[in-house]
Design an enzyme around this catalytic site. Structure first.
Site, PDB file in Angstrom:
ATOM      1  N   TYR A  78       3.745  -5.124  -3.056  1.00 10.14           N
ATOM      2  CA  TYR A  78       2.408  -4.962  -2.489  1.00 10.14           C
ATOM      3  C   TYR A  78       2.425  -3.732  -1.598  1.00 10.14           C
ATOM      4  O   TYR A  78       3.362  -3.550  -0.803  1.00 10.14           O
ATOM      5  CB  TYR A  78       2.033  -6.205  -1.671  1.00 10.14           C
ATOM      6  CG  TYR A  78       0.703  -6.105  -0.963  1.00 10.14           C
ATOM      7  CD1 TYR A  78      -0.492  -6.080  -1.687  1.00 10.14           C
ATOM      8  CD2 TYR A  78       0.638  -6.031   0.423  1.00 10.14           C
ATOM      9  CE1 TYR A  78      -1.716  -5.991  -1.029  1.00 10.14           C
ATOM     10  CE2 TYR A  78      -0.583  -5.944   1.084  1.00 10.14           C
ATOM     11  CZ  TYR A  78      -1.759  -5.921   0.344  1.00 10.14           C
ATOM     12  OH  TYR A  78      -2.958  -5.826   0.999  1.00 10.14           O
TER      13      TYR A  78
ATOM     14  N   ASP B 187       8.409   2.253   0.559  1.00 12.72           N
ATOM     15  CA  ASP B 187       7.342   1.684   1.385  1.00 12.72           C
ATOM     16  C   ASP B 187       8.020   0.770   2.410  1.00 12.72           C
ATOM     17  O   ASP B 187       8.400  -0.367   2.095  1.00 12.72           O
ATOM     18  CB  ASP B 187       6.344   0.921   0.511  1.00 12.72           C
ATOM     19  CG  ASP B 187       5.260   0.251   1.351  1.00 12.72           C
ATOM     20  OD1 ASP B 187       5.307   0.369   2.599  1.00 12.72           O
ATOM     21  OD2 ASP B 187       4.371  -0.390   0.757  1.00 12.72           O
TER      22      ASP B 187
ATOM     23  N   LYS C 127       3.163  -1.869  10.492  1.00 12.18           N
ATOM     24  CA  LYS C 127       3.392  -3.186  11.130  1.00 12.18           C
ATOM     25  C   LYS C 127       4.146  -3.073  12.454  1.00 12.18           C
ATOM     26  O   LYS C 127       3.584  -2.638  13.446  1.00 12.18           O
ATOM     27  CB  LYS C 127       4.092  -4.126  10.139  1.00 12.18           C
ATOM     28  CG  LYS C 127       3.163  -4.460   8.951  1.00 12.18           C
ATOM     29  CD  LYS C 127       3.580  -5.677   8.195  1.00 12.18           C
ATOM     30  CE  LYS C 127       2.760  -5.919   6.957  1.00 12.18           C
ATOM     31  NZ  LYS C 127       1.663  -6.841   7.108  1.00 12.18           N
TER      32      LYS C 127
HETATM   33  C1  LIG Z   1       5.077  -3.375   1.954  1.00  4.22           C
HETATM   34  C2  LIG Z   1       3.665  -3.247   2.422  1.00  4.22           C
HETATM   35  N1  LIG Z   1       3.008  -2.096   2.237  1.00  4.22           N
HETATM   36  C3  LIG Z   1       1.738  -1.928   2.646  1.00  4.22           C
HETATM   37  C4  LIG Z   1       1.061  -2.957   3.258  1.00  4.22           C
HETATM   38  C5  LIG Z   1      -0.355  -2.758   3.702  1.00  4.22           C
HETATM   39  O1  LIG Z   1      -0.391  -2.654   5.071  1.00  4.22           O
HETATM   40  P1  LIG Z   1      -1.760  -2.934   5.871  1.00  4.22           P
HETATM   41  O2  LIG Z   1      -2.009  -4.401   5.739  1.00  4.22           O
HETATM   42  O3  LIG Z   1      -1.461  -2.492   7.263  1.00  4.22           O
HETATM   43  O4  LIG Z   1      -2.811  -2.097   5.209  1.00  4.22           O
HETATM   44  C6  LIG Z   1       1.711  -4.176   3.471  1.00  4.22           C
HETATM   45  C7  LIG Z   1       1.005  -5.284   4.138  1.00  4.22           C
HETATM   46  O5  LIG Z   1       1.451  -6.406   4.175  1.00  4.22           O
HETATM   47  C8  LIG Z   1       3.039  -4.329   3.036  1.00  4.22           C
HETATM   48  O6  LIG Z   1       3.694  -5.486   3.187  1.00  4.22           O
END
Ligand SMILES: Cc1ncc(COP(=O)(O)O)c(C=O)c1O
Length: 458
Positions: free
Chosen positions: A153, A255, A283
């Site tokens: 994700y 990521d 985060k």
């Molecule tokens: C690995 C990863 N990338 C991107 C995101 C997206 O981040 P945001 O919720 O701050 O848009 C998340 C959110 O849980 C994530 O776990």
């Protein structure tokens, strides 16, 4: 739903009438009554009144040890004094300028000192960071296609809204997954450029590059899959990806929205000894405030410098949020803090394992850095398809039973994991484990009965 699970949900409803009422009112104006789809679950989510250090309290006054910590955004814990102080000080000097103020450089220096990047831009959310990282990679290579991993994700934008939680009946060959769009309303033309590979499978990745020579702009993945519970890369997998992407001239993007602040001092590149071309962070780097970032070498980021790549945002580098992130790097995500977290992590994983063995639960526990999970599987899961087989009812039983006894063991969802905070103590972990030990016999019994009856969740 089996009786022991039914009982836990009834107990939940008895303990949380104010949350039920608040949710009943909220759904009239707010779809699902929550601000993000992930926050909804049946029968209704608990509504939170306040958080402090490693705990939260709901509207009914129930206290919970909090290992959700906003989906892993609060390794700092709630209201960390150093973060609060930095924000409070900053609030009185203006909250938004739309002009530079110097904190951009301070935070960029903190990030470049830890992570393998030379330049950084900031965003307000992780989804924005991955969206721009991808744009930069496309501009840098002059290519269009993205390879993402089945089950990873990266936020809600169209290019990555593919094969996030694909139903198996649509997902095709595990060796060559069919890309499945994960929401209505996503642009078909955008997702057509997203290719999908299985995690922990280098042959499949190489085959995609052979099939699309000179077309792949980037491979983006979570170095530890943390949107399907907790899936570690096999030894050599990330190094293998590094070699394949280098050979084919496609940037490798880690990521690190989840791993970046929480795995160790320098994130996945340090932990696994593999250097990607780009990273995204989010985060826990914000200490509870909305910030994310994408970074890379000077060469890769040059398209922004040349004003050929557009990255913008009114709220970017909001000074209060920047102050929070700087304080988080300097005073929260310290070497001592990582040592503390490592100790807590070992304790919770070993503690879970001991309870699992004692009760004969078919499961294992695994952790790295501040994250980890109870995994209700007979053996280590290696990819999305392995994860898919979990017994949903049994997982609900675990989660509601823990919650009813004062432990928010992780966010709701068998795709999530616990987060440990620097403000959690060994006593908090003891309490978490004592509650798991209390819950485990009923969980084991339910699991044995369901296995004997051949129960399947799908
Ligand atoms: C690995 C990863 N990338 C991107 C995101 C997206 O981040 P945001 O919720 O701050 O848009 C998340 C959110 O849980 C994530 O776990």
């Amino acid at each position: 739903m089996y009786p022991a699970l039914q009982h836990e949900i009834e107990t939940y409803e008895k303990r949380t009438p104010k949350s039920r009422d608040a949710h009943g009112r909220a759904v009239k104006r707010v779809p699902l009554g929550v601000g993000s789809n992930y926050r909804f679950y049946s029968p209704y989510p608990i509504f939170i009144e306040r958080g402090q250090a490693g705990s939260v309290r709901d509207l009914d006054g129930n206290e919970y040890l909090d290992f959700n910590l906003c989906y892993g955004s609060l390794m700092a814990g709630h209201c960390h004094p150093a973060v609060m102080k930095a924000v409070e000080e900053r609030l009185h000097t203006g909250t938004l300028f739309g002009m530079p103020h110097g904190l951009e450089l301070e935070l960029a220096e903190e990030i470049c000192a830890r992570f393998p990047v030379e330049m950084v831009r900031f965003t307000n959310s992780g989804g924005e960071a991955t969206m721009y990282a991808l744009r930069v990679a496309r501009a840098f290579t002059g290519r269009e296609k993205l390879v993402k991993i089945e089950g990873c994700y990266h936020g809600g934008h169209d290019a990555v809204s593919v094969s996030v939680k694909a139903p198996l009946e649509l997902a095709g060959d595990p060796e060559n997954p069919t890309p499945v769009t994960s929401s209505l309303g996503v642009l078909k033309g955008t997702t057509a450029s997203t290719l999908v590979a299985p995690f922990n499978n280098l042959d499949a990745m190489e085959r995609l590059f052979q099939k699309h020579p000179g077309e792949i702009a980037a491979v983006m993945l979570e170095p530890i899959m943390m949107n399907v519970a907790f899936v570690m890369p096999d030894d050599g997998y990330l190094a293998g990806l590094r070699a394949i992407t280098k050979k084919h001239g496609a940037p490798l993007i880690f990521d690190e929205i989840k791993t970046g602040g929480k795995l160790c001092w320098s994130g996945a590149s340090e932990y696994f000894g593999v250097q990607p071309d780009m990273i995204t962070l989010g985060k826990s780097i914000g200490g509870g405030f909305p910030i994310a970032a994408f970074g890379a070498s000077r060469e890769v980021m040059d398209g922004i410098v040349q004003q050929k790549i557009y990255h913008a945002g009114t709220y970017n580098t909001n000074p209060a949020v920047m102050a929070a992130a700087i304080a988080t790097f300097r005073h929260v995500l310290t070497r001592d803090a990582y040592r503390h977290i490592e100790k807590l992590s070992r304790k919770i994983v070993d503690g879970y394992e001991a309870v699992i063995r004692k009760n004969g639960i078919v499961a294992y526990a695994q952790g790295a850095g501040a994250n980890g999970a109870l995994l209700l599987y007979p053996q280590r899961i290696r990819n999305y398809r392995d994860w898919y087989a979990v017994d949903h009812d049994l997982w609900h039983h675990y989660w509601f039973a823990m919650l009813n006894r004062g432990v928010l063991a992780q966010p709701f969802g068998w795709d999530e994991q616990w987060t440990l905070s620097v403000q959690h103590t060994e006593a908090d972990i003891d309490r978490h484990l004592a509650v798991f030990a209390e819950v485990a016999p009923a969980l084991a019994k339910a699991q044995q009965e369901r296995l004997a009856a051949g129960a399947h969740s799908h």
